[in-house]
Design an enzyme around this catalytic site. Structure first.
Site, PDB file in Angstrom:
ATOM      1  CD  GLU A 119      45.232  53.142  41.073  1.00 46.16           C
ATOM      2  OE1 GLU A 119      44.236  53.515  40.582  1.00 46.16           O
ATOM      3  OE2 GLU A 119      45.732  51.765  40.683  1.00 46.16           O
TER       4      GLU A 119
ATOM      5  CB  CYS B  78      44.946  47.139  42.301  1.00 45.12           C
ATOM      6  SG  CYS B  78      45.187  45.552  43.205  1.00 45.12           S
TER       7      CYS B  78
ATOM      8  CE  LYS C 182      29.452  46.729  36.166  1.00 46.79           C
ATOM      9  NZ  LYS C 182      30.091  46.073  34.562  1.00 46.79           N
TER      10      LYS C 182
ATOM     11  CD  GLU D 281      39.826  42.965  47.397  1.00 46.34           C
ATOM     12  OE1 GLU D 281      40.504  42.601  46.221  1.00 46.34           O
ATOM     13  OE2 GLU D 281      40.035  42.804  48.757  1.00 46.34           O
TER      14      GLU D 281
HETATM   15  P1  NAD Z   1      36.631  51.051  37.583  1.00 48.22           P
HETATM   16  O1  NAD Z   1      36.076  51.781  38.787  1.00 48.22           O
HETATM   17  O2  NAD Z   1      36.797  51.818  36.492  1.00 48.22           O
HETATM   18  O3  NAD Z   1      35.981  50.188  36.980  1.00 48.22           O
HETATM   19  C1  NAD Z   1      35.500  48.627  37.909  1.00 48.22           C
HETATM   20  C2  NAD Z   1      34.113  48.390  38.090  1.00 48.22           C
HETATM   21  O4  NAD Z   1      33.021  49.128  38.855  1.00 48.22           O
HETATM   22  C3  NAD Z   1      33.540  48.293  36.263  1.00 48.22           C
HETATM   23  O5  NAD Z   1      32.947  47.262  36.729  1.00 48.22           O
HETATM   24  C4  NAD Z   1      33.156  49.328  36.291  1.00 48.22           C
HETATM   25  O6  NAD Z   1      31.813  48.922  35.518  1.00 48.22           O
HETATM   26  C5  NAD Z   1      32.369  49.635  37.714  1.00 48.22           C
HETATM   27  N1  NAD Z   1      31.907  50.708  38.144  1.00 48.22           N
HETATM   28  C6  NAD Z   1      32.441  51.779  36.717  1.00 48.22           C
HETATM   29  N2  NAD Z   1      31.745  53.088  37.706  1.00 48.22           N
HETATM   30  C7  NAD Z   1      30.855  52.631  38.333  1.00 48.22           C
HETATM   31  C8  NAD Z   1      29.415  52.939  38.763  1.00 48.22           C
HETATM   32  N3  NAD Z   1      29.400  54.277  39.596  1.00 48.22           N
HETATM   33  N4  NAD Z   1      28.760  52.148  39.530  1.00 48.22           N
HETATM   34  C9  NAD Z   1      28.976  50.870  39.810  1.00 48.22           C
HETATM   35  N5  NAD Z   1      29.906  50.216  39.358  1.00 48.22           N
HETATM   36  C10 NAD Z   1      30.410  51.522  38.519  1.00 48.22           C
HETATM   37  O7  NAD Z   1      37.942  50.381  37.727  1.00 48.22           O
HETATM   38  P2  NAD Z   1      38.791  49.857  36.416  1.00 48.22           P
HETATM   39  O8  NAD Z   1      39.426  50.495  35.348  1.00 48.22           O
HETATM   40  O9  NAD Z   1      38.158  48.264  35.931  1.00 48.22           O
HETATM   41  O10 NAD Z   1      40.439  48.807  36.809  1.00 48.22           O
HETATM   42  C11 NAD Z   1      41.195  49.014  36.979  1.00 48.22           C
HETATM   43  C12 NAD Z   1      41.387  49.646  38.932  1.00 48.22           C
HETATM   44  O11 NAD Z   1      40.543  49.231  39.738  1.00 48.22           O
HETATM   45  C13 NAD Z   1      42.746  50.942  39.454  1.00 48.22           C
HETATM   46  O12 NAD Z   1      42.304  51.982  40.380  1.00 48.22           O
HETATM   47  C14 NAD Z   1      43.665  49.662  40.149  1.00 48.22           C
HETATM   48  O13 NAD Z   1      43.528  50.001  41.285  1.00 48.22           O
HETATM   49  C15 NAD Z   1      41.632  49.298  40.831  1.00 48.22           C
HETATM   50  N6  NAD Z   1      42.104  47.693  41.166  1.00 48.22           N
HETATM   51  C16 NAD Z   1      42.138  47.366  42.851  1.00 48.22           C
HETATM   52  C17 NAD Z   1      42.052  46.144  43.174  1.00 48.22           C
HETATM   53  C18 NAD Z   1      41.869  45.492  44.536  1.00 48.22           C
HETATM   54  O14 NAD Z   1      42.655  44.669  44.917  1.00 48.22           O
HETATM   55  N7  NAD Z   1      42.829  46.604  45.552  1.00 48.22           N
HETATM   56  C19 NAD Z   1      42.353  45.051  42.693  1.00 48.22           C
HETATM   57  C20 NAD Z   1      42.078  45.807  40.642  1.00 48.22           C
HETATM   58  C21 NAD Z   1      41.921  46.479  40.223  1.00 48.22           C
HETATM   59  O1  6OD Z   2      45.633  37.692  44.526  1.00 48.48           O
HETATM   60  C1  6OD Z   2      44.671  38.757  44.624  1.00 48.48           C
HETATM   61  O2  6OD Z   2      44.096  37.681  45.615  1.00 48.48           O
HETATM   62  C2  6OD Z   2      44.019  39.995  45.133  1.00 48.48           C
HETATM   63  N1  6OD Z   2      42.590  40.369  45.104  1.00 48.48           N
HETATM   64  C3  6OD Z   2      44.726  40.579  43.831  1.00 48.48           C
HETATM   65  C4  6OD Z   2      44.118  41.976  43.371  1.00 48.48           C
HETATM   66  C5  6OD Z   2      45.501  42.628  42.475  1.00 48.48           C
HETATM   67  C6  6OD Z   2      44.880  43.614  42.174  1.00 48.48           C
HETATM   68  O3  6OD Z   2      45.124  44.257  40.813  1.00 48.48           O
END
Ligand code: NAD
Ligand code: 6OD
Length: 477
Positions: free
Chosen positions: A381, A288, A178, A254
């Protein structure tokens, strides 16, 4: 291309449609079907049947060949993928063309190589006093976990989706993915490529929709799911963990970050400033791994802040925030910073273009100084193009400031002193520490965070470990 679900080898747009909005100008450009609980059920059931059928009987060689065909299929439609990613996210086209789509291709090729060449250990065990040979052979076989839910965010949509889908398939799992509701397009193109590559129906399924109370939650709380691989916000990770607890479903998370950069007085300052411009403002800070806290050793603090401010004010061509809601969140932190008495070295507001982009969700790249470490702007964040710069006096203080955070995803150290780099890097509480560089990736290395930034590691063998179960077989010789 219209966003569509892909379940059991068939495309559909079942479910109520919600608008797909361009972050560049705020206009509706399409619609996305919201998967119902029944669609999610059908996807999970299709995945289970695939495991019981053709997909479950594939050899690792066959699966790796599929992965290579998928990589080739994305490559053959490269421009379409780049256009779709650019349109959904509003990121500069060049970024999608040089990072997102090549990395998605790379993810499939890397896991094809890694899964194919993967050795397992065997042990010859002596059992003194045993009749016969007195020996046994222990060896390990790896079994797929089963049906894996992959839930991904909007910032690097295809890169992060394929980062999990590729190893999950390589290890023999069936996947229900998803993607974020904000960015459904490249996932749909991926389903088309997978379909053309001839994967057995049900091995890969795609459902679109929102998270909480919708498709995301239906999927992650589904009793037919054997594991959850999630990338997104830490608060969402906590919600998914609660849902996963009911079935003791394994998770790989992640999550968010509040990443520090440490700039020592002995650093090449031009490199450190350029590196920080990249690490704070690439994709308008919506990665992130982006730097939101910069700590600079006092003798070079003023010079660094002046140079970073100049470079930041000169930035052009940056993309918008993903949505009006996210833009408002980022701007609320800009206001909070001003209210708390921050010095706004650069940015701090909304750019005006005098064209249709004024209807979009842009904010200015922003550099702040002068806030206490306890302020929300420094602790939380923001996920936008903003960093706060503060001085430190010595190595111990730099490490203490870096580690004083609920998060621990990535950090960057700028120094020309090799010994210092080796001393400081392991002391920083983060899953990844870059020295004199940022976001330089080797897909074989462990990737993930500590504290609120995640659970487990992905990348290379680490992903293949998560997506499979080791089974020890002990044979009496
Ligand atoms: P989000 O957590 O709002 O959404 C991510 C996904 O989870 C979406 O597909 C969303 O529909 C789904 N989702 C939301 N609530 C849910 C629930 N209760 N149950 C199941 N699925 C659910 O995140 P975002 O706004 O899309 O992305 C930004 C965030 O993601 C930031 O905090 C960023 O740091 C983090 N991020 C982390 C990494 C990493 O590798 N550590 C990478 C990219 C983004
Ligand atoms: O480079 C990657 O493999 C990775 N997971 C990056 C994540 C970026 C976060 O927004």
């Amino acid at each position: 291309m219209k966003p569509a679900h892909y379940v059991n080898g068939a495309f559909s747009t079942e479910g109520a449609a919600f608008p797909l909005v361009s972050p560049v100008d705020g206009r509706q450009v399409g619609s996305v079907p919201e998967a119902s609980r029944e669609t999610v059920d059908a996807a999970v059931n299709a995945a289970r049947s695939a495991l019981d059928g053709d997909w479950g009987r594939t050899s690792v060689e066959e699966r790796c060949a599929f992965l290579r065909r998928i990589a080739d299929g994305i490559e053959a439609r490269f421009d379409e993928f780049v256009d779709a990613e650019t349109a959904d996210t509003g990121k500069p086209r060049e970024l999608a063309a040089t990072v997102d789509i090549p990395r998605a291709i790379g993810n499939f090729r890397a896991y094809a190589d890694l899964a194919y060449g993967r050795p397992e250990r065997a042990y010859q065990t002596r059992v003194p006093g045993w009749s016969g040979s007195g020996q046994a052979l222990n060896y390990t076989v790896r079994r797929p976990l089963g049906v894996v839910a992959v839930v991904s965010p909007w910032n690097l949509p295809l890169l992060l989706l394929t980062w999990k889908v590729a190893p999950a398939l390589a290890a023999g799992n069936a996947v229900v993915a998803k993607p974020s509701e904000e960015t459904p397009s490249t996932a749909t193109l991926l389903a088309e490529v997978i379909d053309a590559a001839g994967l057995p129906p049900g091995a890969f399924n795609l459902v679109h929709g929102h998270g909480a109370g919708a498709a995301g939650e239906h999927l992650t709380s589904h009793p037919g799911i054997d594991a959850i691989a999630f990338t997104g916000a830490s608060a969402t990770g906590a919600a998914i963990m609660r849902a996963a607890a009911d079935h003791v479903t394994p998770v790989s998370f992640e999550l968010g970050g509040k990443n520090p950069a440490l700039v020592f007085a002995d650093a090449d300052l031009t490199e450190a400033v350029e590196g920080t411009v990249r690490s704070a403002f690439t994709h308008s800070g919506q990665i992130c791994l982006c730097t939101e806290r910069v700590y600079v050793q006092r003798p070079v603090f003023e010079e660094f802040v002046r140079a970073l401010g100049e470079r930041t004010r000169a930035l052009t061509g940056y993309g918008p925030m993903i949505s009006a809601e996210h833009r408002d969140k980022v701007l609320s932190y800009y206001r909070l910073a001003a209210g708390e008495g921050a010095t706004i070295v650069a940015g701090g507001g909304v750019p005006r273009f005098g064209d249709e982009r004024d209807g979009g969700f842009h904010v200015e790249p922003t550099v702040l100084t002068g806030l206490p470490e306890s302020s929300r702007v420094v602790r939380e964040e923001i996920f936008g193009p903003v960093c706060h710069v503060a001085p430190f006096d010595d190595e111990d203080e730099a490490v203490r400031l870096a580690n004083d955070s609920p998060y621990g995803l990535a950090a960057t150290v700028w120094t020309t002193d090799l010994s210092r780099a080796h001393r400081v890097a392991p002391r920083v509480e983060a899953g990844i520490v870059w020295v004199n560089c940022w976001n330089l990736r080797d897909l074989r290395t462990p990737f993930g965070g500590v504290k609120a930034s995640g659970i487990g590691r992905e990348g290379g063998e680490y992903s293949l470990d998560f997506f499979s179960e080791p089974v020890n077989v002990c044979v009496k010789i």
